[in-house]
Design an enzyme around this catalytic site. Structure first.
Site, PDB file in Angstrom:
ATOM      1  N   ASP A  63      64.911  35.545  54.546  1.00 44.80           N
ATOM      2  CA  ASP A  63      65.089  34.404  54.758  1.00 44.80           C
ATOM      3  C   ASP A  63      66.604  34.168  53.890  1.00 44.80           C
ATOM      4  O   ASP A  63      66.963  34.851  53.105  1.00 44.80           O
ATOM      5  CB  ASP A  63      64.320  33.601  54.011  1.00 44.80           C
ATOM      6  N   CYS A  66      66.940  33.093  50.641  1.00 46.81           N
ATOM      7  CA  CYS A  66      66.194  33.621  49.703  1.00 46.81           C
ATOM      8  C   CYS A  66      66.879  34.516  48.526  1.00 46.81           C
ATOM      9  O   CYS A  66      67.581  35.342  49.127  1.00 46.81           O
ATOM     10  CB  CYS A  66      64.861  34.357  50.330  1.00 46.81           C
ATOM     11  N   CYS A  69      66.133  38.349  49.123  1.00 45.47           N
ATOM     12  CA  CYS A  69      66.580  38.658  50.249  1.00 45.47           C
ATOM     13  C   CYS A  69      68.233  38.769  50.322  1.00 45.47           C
ATOM     14  O   CYS A  69      68.376  39.811  50.876  1.00 45.47           O
ATOM     15  CB  CYS A  69      66.537  37.621  51.345  1.00 45.47           C
ATOM     16  N   ARG A  93      61.545  30.623  55.302  1.00 46.88           N
ATOM     17  CA  ARG A  93      60.171  30.443  54.721  1.00 46.88           C
ATOM     18  C   ARG A  93      59.794  28.846  54.846  1.00 46.88           C
ATOM     19  O   ARG A  93      58.735  28.449  54.900  1.00 46.88           O
ATOM     20  CB  ARG A  93      60.255  30.806  53.117  1.00 46.88           C
TER      21      ARG A  93
END
Length: 179
Positions: A63, A66, A69, A93
């Site tokens: 994502d 994120c 991430c 997400r």
């Protein structure tokens, strides 16, 4: 990233009338088929060998917004040095019709997806318009099949789901231990 179809072995024929000189060996099994069988929606030809024998791409649901991430992406060179090739699937997400979804579509529709992904993960705005033929909805649906609850979500070559961020050295050790 689509590879060629499975390789086929040809039987050797003797010189006398096309009769086989000996029984043909069975075709070699493609290890990608076994790996793909553990990943819903994956096809063997989509998996690629890495620099480490016996290790194939890992797939990471990511994502753009994120934080973990972003951390994983900032260390992509370290993963690559350890022989881990990362294949991203965009997984916003927050779901469809959200800012994260639009960013994912913009990355996919950019002329240089790698640069666009890095820029987006750094918080830079992309001016690319979402294009009609992008895989974000398919990637999202696949993540839903895995019942993902967060990102990053790493799918190993054996089909194991590793939820959350895994440092490069820890992931390499895990992959080597589970060959």
């Amino acid at each position: 990233m689509i590879a060629k179809r499975l390789l086929m072995l040809l039987a050797l024929y003797g010189a006398a009338g096309g009769v086989p000189a000996q029984p043909a060996p069975p075709p070699a099994a493609d290890p990608r088929a076994d790996v793909a069988a553990h990943i819903p929606g994956a096809h063997p030809e989509e998996l690629h060998a890495t620099a480490v024998p016996g290790i194939w791409e890992l797939t990471v649901f990511t994502d753009i917004d994120c934080p973990y991430c972003r951390k994983l992406h900032s260390q992509i060179a370290a993963y690559n040095r350890l022989g881990i090739r990362v294949r991203y699937l965009l997984y916003p997400r927050t779901g469809p019709n959200t800012e994260s979804w639009t960013k994912a579509e913009q990355v996919w529709c950019s002329g240089d997806r790698n640069t666009a992904l890095t820029r987006a993960k750094l918080g830079e705005a992309l001016n690319t318009k979402p294009c009609a033929d992008n895989p974000v909805a398919r990637s999202y649906a696949l993540g839903q099949e895995f019942a993902l609850e967060g990102t990053p979500a790493i799918i190993t070559p054996s089909g194991e789901l590793l939820p959350g961020y895994v440092p490069p050295d820890v992931l390499a050790a895990h992959l080597n231990d589970n060959k």
